[in-house]
Design a protein around this motif. Structure first.
Motif, PDB file in Angstrom:
ATOM      1  N   GLN A 214       0.925  -1.023  -0.089  1.00 34.85           N
ATOM      2  CA  GLN A 214      -0.192   0.172   0.017  1.00 34.85           C
ATOM      3  C   GLN A 214       0.898   1.315  -0.166  1.00 34.85           C
ATOM      4  OE1 GLN A 214      -2.081  -0.768   3.270  1.00 34.85           O
ATOM      5  NE2 GLN A 214      -3.267  -2.584   2.451  1.00 34.85           N
ATOM      6  N   VAL A 215       1.890   1.246  -0.675  1.00 37.79           N
ATOM      7  CA  VAL A 215       2.906   2.409  -0.747  1.00 37.79           C
ATOM      8  C   VAL A 215       2.969   2.660  -2.233  1.00 37.79           C
ATOM      9  CG1 VAL A 215       4.912   3.538  -0.028  1.00 37.79           C
ATOM     10  CG2 VAL A 215       4.093   1.934   1.245  1.00 37.79           C
ATOM     11  N   PRO A 216       2.763   3.884  -2.714  1.00 41.40           N
ATOM     12  CA  PRO A 216       2.952   4.178  -4.142  1.00 41.40           C
ATOM     13  C   PRO A 216       4.547   3.927  -4.452  1.00 41.40           C
ATOM     14  CG  PRO A 216       1.647   5.755  -3.270  1.00 41.40           C
ATOM     15  CD  PRO A 216       2.127   5.066  -1.960  1.00 41.40           C
ATOM     16  N   ALA A 217       4.980   3.600  -5.720  1.00 45.02           N
ATOM     17  CA  ALA A 217       6.108   2.929  -6.219  1.00 45.02           C
ATOM     18  C   ALA A 217       7.167   4.205  -6.208  1.00 45.02           C
ATOM     19  CB  ALA A 217       6.046   2.655  -7.682  1.00 45.02           C
ATOM     20  N   ASP A 218       6.596   5.298  -6.324  1.00 44.87           N
ATOM     21  CA  ASP A 218       7.377   6.670  -6.418  1.00 44.87           C
ATOM     22  C   ASP A 218       7.882   6.978  -4.999  1.00 44.87           C
ATOM     23  OD1 ASP A 218       4.791   7.546  -5.796  1.00 44.87           O
ATOM     24  OD2 ASP A 218       5.319   9.564  -6.465  1.00 44.87           O
ATOM     25  N   ARG A 219       6.978   6.936  -3.904  1.00 47.00           N
ATOM     26  CA  ARG A 219       7.615   6.777  -2.591  1.00 47.00           C
ATOM     27  C   ARG A 219       8.632   5.762  -2.178  1.00 47.00           C
ATOM     28  NH1 ARG A 219       1.724   7.688   0.528  1.00 47.00           N
ATOM     29  NH2 ARG A 219       0.968   9.301  -0.921  1.00 47.00           N
ATOM     30  N   LEU A 220       8.367   4.497  -2.686  1.00 41.28           N
ATOM     31  CA  LEU A 220       9.346   3.594  -2.518  1.00 41.28           C
ATOM     32  C   LEU A 220      10.776   3.823  -3.144  1.00 41.28           C
ATOM     33  CD1 LEU A 220       7.397   0.136  -2.444  1.00 41.28           C
ATOM     34  CD2 LEU A 220       8.290   1.237  -0.630  1.00 41.28           C
ATOM     35  N   LEU A 221      10.812   4.367  -4.216  1.00 41.28           N
ATOM     36  CA  LEU A 221      11.821   4.531  -4.961  1.00 41.28           C
ATOM     37  C   LEU A 221      12.629   5.659  -4.097  1.00 41.28           C
ATOM     38  CD1 LEU A 221      13.090   3.809  -7.687  1.00 41.28           C
ATOM     39  CD2 LEU A 221      12.178   5.518  -8.823  1.00 41.28           C
ATOM     40  N   ARG A 222      12.016   6.730  -3.600  1.00 44.13           N
ATOM     41  CA  ARG A 222      12.615   7.717  -3.049  1.00 44.13           C
ATOM     42  C   ARG A 222      13.338   7.119  -1.571  1.00 44.13           C
ATOM     43  NH1 ARG A 222       9.583  13.090  -0.931  1.00 44.13           N
ATOM     44  NH2 ARG A 222      11.452  13.975  -0.041  1.00 44.13           N
ATOM     45  N   ILE A 223      12.536   6.023  -0.967  1.00 43.05           N
ATOM     46  CA  ILE A 223      12.977   5.328   0.294  1.00 43.05           C
ATOM     47  C   ILE A 223      14.433   4.581   0.058  1.00 43.05           C
ATOM     48  CG2 ILE A 223      12.623   3.549   1.874  1.00 43.05           C
ATOM     49  CD1 ILE A 223      11.060   6.115   2.348  1.00 43.05           C
ATOM     50  N   VAL A 224      14.360   3.797  -1.145  1.00 42.03           N
ATOM     51  CA  VAL A 224      15.549   3.256  -1.540  1.00 42.03           C
ATOM     52  C   VAL A 224      16.825   4.104  -1.751  1.00 42.03           C
ATOM     53  CG1 VAL A 224      16.735   1.945  -3.392  1.00 42.03           C
ATOM     54  CG2 VAL A 224      14.287   1.208  -2.540  1.00 42.03           C
TER      55      VAL A 224
ATOM     56  N   ALA B 129       7.854   9.489   7.168  1.00 42.72           N
ATOM     57  CA  ALA B 129       6.910  10.523   6.811  1.00 42.72           C
ATOM     58  C   ALA B 129       6.870  10.588   5.186  1.00 42.72           C
ATOM     59  CB  ALA B 129       7.936  11.991   7.223  1.00 42.72           C
ATOM     60  N   ILE B 130       7.834   9.992   4.668  1.00 38.99           N
ATOM     61  CA  ILE B 130       7.685   9.828   3.000  1.00 38.99           C
ATOM     62  C   ILE B 130       6.917   8.670   2.724  1.00 38.99           C
ATOM     63  CG2 ILE B 130       9.061   9.577   0.973  1.00 38.99           C
ATOM     64  CD1 ILE B 130      11.408  10.981   2.454  1.00 38.99           C
ATOM     65  N   LEU B 131       7.002   7.659   3.568  1.00 33.90           N
ATOM     66  CA  LEU B 131       6.077   6.492   3.177  1.00 33.90           C
ATOM     67  C   LEU B 131       4.477   6.902   3.280  1.00 33.90           C
ATOM     68  CD1 LEU B 131       7.973   3.643   4.983  1.00 33.90           C
ATOM     69  CD2 LEU B 131       7.547   3.815   2.667  1.00 33.90           C
ATOM     70  N   ALA B 132       4.477   7.679   4.182  1.00 33.53           N
ATOM     71  CA  ALA B 132       2.992   8.419   4.647  1.00 33.53           C
ATOM     72  C   ALA B 132       2.651   9.260   3.572  1.00 33.53           C
ATOM     73  CB  ALA B 132       2.778   8.450   5.957  1.00 33.53           C
ATOM     74  N   GLY B 133       3.472   9.746   2.850  1.00 36.29           N
ATOM     75  CA  GLY B 133       2.908  11.005   2.079  1.00 36.29           C
ATOM     76  C   GLY B 133       2.935  12.221   2.367  1.00 36.29           C
ATOM     77  N   ALA B 134       3.976  12.332   3.537  1.00 36.77           N
ATOM     78  CA  ALA B 134       3.981  13.840   4.345  1.00 36.77           C
ATOM     79  C   ALA B 134       4.325  14.963   3.268  1.00 36.77           C
ATOM     80  CB  ALA B 134       5.003  14.037   5.586  1.00 36.77           C
ATOM     81  N   ALA B 135       3.738  16.234   3.585  1.00 36.46           N
ATOM     82  CA  ALA B 135       4.206  17.410   2.565  1.00 36.46           C
ATOM     83  C   ALA B 135       5.741  17.656   2.925  1.00 36.46           C
ATOM     84  CB  ALA B 135       3.254  18.697   3.268  1.00 36.46           C
ATOM     85  N   GLU B 136       6.221  18.226   1.799  1.00 35.21           N
ATOM     86  CA  GLU B 136       7.763  18.384   1.674  1.00 35.21           C
ATOM     87  C   GLU B 136       8.317  19.539   3.127  1.00 35.21           C
ATOM     88  OE1 GLU B 136       9.455  16.573  -0.053  1.00 35.21           O
ATOM     89  OE2 GLU B 136      11.300  17.064   1.187  1.00 35.21           O
ATOM     90  N   CYS B 137       7.408  20.282   3.349  1.00 34.85           N
ATOM     91  CA  CYS B 137       7.998  21.165   4.651  1.00 34.85           C
ATOM     92  C   CYS B 137       8.009  20.482   6.058  1.00 34.85           C
ATOM     93  CB  CYS B 137       7.046  22.430   4.688  1.00 34.85           C
ATOM     94  SG  CYS B 137       5.216  21.860   4.817  1.00 34.85           S
ATOM     95  N   ASP B 138       6.963  19.445   6.017  1.00 39.06           N
ATOM     96  CA  ASP B 138       7.106  18.547   7.091  1.00 39.06           C
ATOM     97  C   ASP B 138       8.160  17.443   7.392  1.00 39.06           C
ATOM     98  OD1 ASP B 138       4.795  19.767   8.255  1.00 39.06           O
ATOM     99  OD2 ASP B 138       3.457  18.193   7.545  1.00 39.06           O
ATOM    100  N   VAL B 139       8.395  17.071   5.933  1.00 42.01           N
ATOM    101  CA  VAL B 139       9.786  16.249   5.795  1.00 42.01           C
ATOM    102  C   VAL B 139      10.869  17.060   6.327  1.00 42.01           C
ATOM    103  CG1 VAL B 139      11.055  15.178   4.393  1.00 42.01           C
ATOM    104  CG2 VAL B 139       8.850  14.818   4.303  1.00 42.01           C
ATOM    105  N   GLN B 140      10.862  18.224   5.872  1.00 42.13           N
ATOM    106  CA  GLN B 140      12.257  19.237   6.176  1.00 42.13           C
ATOM    107  C   GLN B 140      12.093  19.488   7.714  1.00 42.13           C
ATOM    108  OE1 GLN B 140      14.756  19.548   4.275  1.00 42.13           O
ATOM    109  NE2 GLN B 140      13.580  18.520   2.566  1.00 42.13           N
TER     110      GLN B 140
END
Ligand code: GRG
Length: 308
Positions: A144-154, A207-218
């Motif tokens: 249940q994680v979109p592939a683009d988020r997984l690519l970012r995790i890798v 946070a990225i897996l859950a789709g957090a906004a970029e400002c929150d990731v920062q």
């Protein structure tokens, strides 16, 4: 590994039951790690990998990943494979760090080190096996994680492990051994890479897996960098003040090896003050999130209160 008095002390302010929270999360992570790596042929390498992966430890990195996933509206299920991968990477770095060619340690997490039980050759391979498996596990098991988020995790995990992260920090650490003039800048470089990089990856990956906004990731990245450095300062303090039983590894190693540490540059009192100040800055980054950030607030406090 059981969390005890220092956690109870650190949770008084935050009115959050960190002890119960950590115990519950540890149980979930232990079970997921156990399931992640069954023993198959050739048994010896799987046994060596499992020996260190299931040897206890605080499980701080997976717990941080799960906590930020929930903070950003994700589920434990979507973050668990990445949480396990972070612990696999952390464990492999400990196995290699303990080798005779590196820190040459006999004990880790209260047990004999991997190479003491399985031999140096298998310990190197167990580390390599865990590192490769971490990436496979994220790619194959994440649901249940979109592939683009997984690519970012890798990409985040790869960067945290490699020359821009753990490996780079370790190289400068090795180069600095035996030198009496290691600067604060060099010490910060070592620990921002050896320690803070993987803690930061743990925090932002959830946070990225859950789709957090970029400002929150920062914001979470700044929180993590601060707790990461504070964590290392406390580690250096504990190397002087804690016992082998408390640490689960040889105490007083830094002094013995005449290593540059925060207490060797600042002294113990100033080191404690600097760690507290970093924790204050880390917690300030969480203000925007309100009550859902309580676990991360309490974990920040725990970092300076811990005794192992
Ligand atoms: C990563 C490819 C690759 C190779 C390894 C040896 C090495 C390169 C890097 C060293 C990394 C290292 C050992 C950093 C120290 C980090 C640290 C503070 C460890 C202690 O973490 P805790 O207290 O330990 O969270 P537990 O046992 O509780 O998990």
């Amino acid at each position: 590994m059981v969390f005890t008095d220092e956690v109870q002390a650190s949770q008084q302010d935050s009115r959050f039951d960190l002890l119960a929270y950590l115990a519950e999360r540890q149980t979930l992570v232990e079970a997921a790690l156990d399931r992640s790596l069954p023993v198959i042929y050739p048994q010896k390498i799987y046994e060596a990998m499992r020996y260190s992966l299931l040897a206890g430890g605080k499980r701080l990195r997976p717990i941080l990943c799960l906590a930020t996933s929930e903070l950003a509206g994700g589920t434990l299920e979507m973050a668990m494979p990445t949480a396990c991968a972070l612990e696999m990477i952390h464990t492999m770095s400990l196995i290699h760090d303990d080798l005779p060619a590196m820190d040459n340690d006999d004990y880790r997490r209260g047990k004999l080190t991997n190479h003491k039980v399985f031999g140096e050759d298998i310990a190197i391979l167990a580390g390599d096996g865990l590192l490769a498996y971490a990436f496979e596990h994220v790619a194959v098991e994440s649901k249940q994680v979109p592939a683009d988020r997984l690519l970012r995790i890798v990409a985040i995990l790869g960067r945290a492990v490699g020359a821009a992260g753990l490996v780079g920090g370790q190289v400068v650490d090795l180069e600095s051994e035996g030198k009496t003039d290691v600067s604060l800048e060099t010490l910060n470089f070592i620990h921002n890479h050896k320690t803070a990089a993987l803690l930061e990856a743990s925090v932002i990956s959830g946070a990225i897996l859950a789709g957090a906004a970029e400002c929150d990731v920062q914001r979470l990245s700044r929180y993590a960098k601060n707790i990461g450095l504070a964590f290392q300062i406390v580690d250096d303090i504990l190397d002087i003040t804690a016992t082998q039983e408390e640490l689960g590894k040889t105490a007083g190693k830094d002094l013995q090896a005449q290593k540059a540490t925060y207490p060797s540059i600042w002294g113990l009192e100033e080191s404690r003050h600097q760690a507290q100040s970093l924790i204050k800055d880390a917690k300030a980054e969480l203000a925007e999130f309100g009550a859902p950030a309580r676990p991360l607030m309490a974990i920040a406090d725990f970092i300076t209160a811990r005794s192992h």
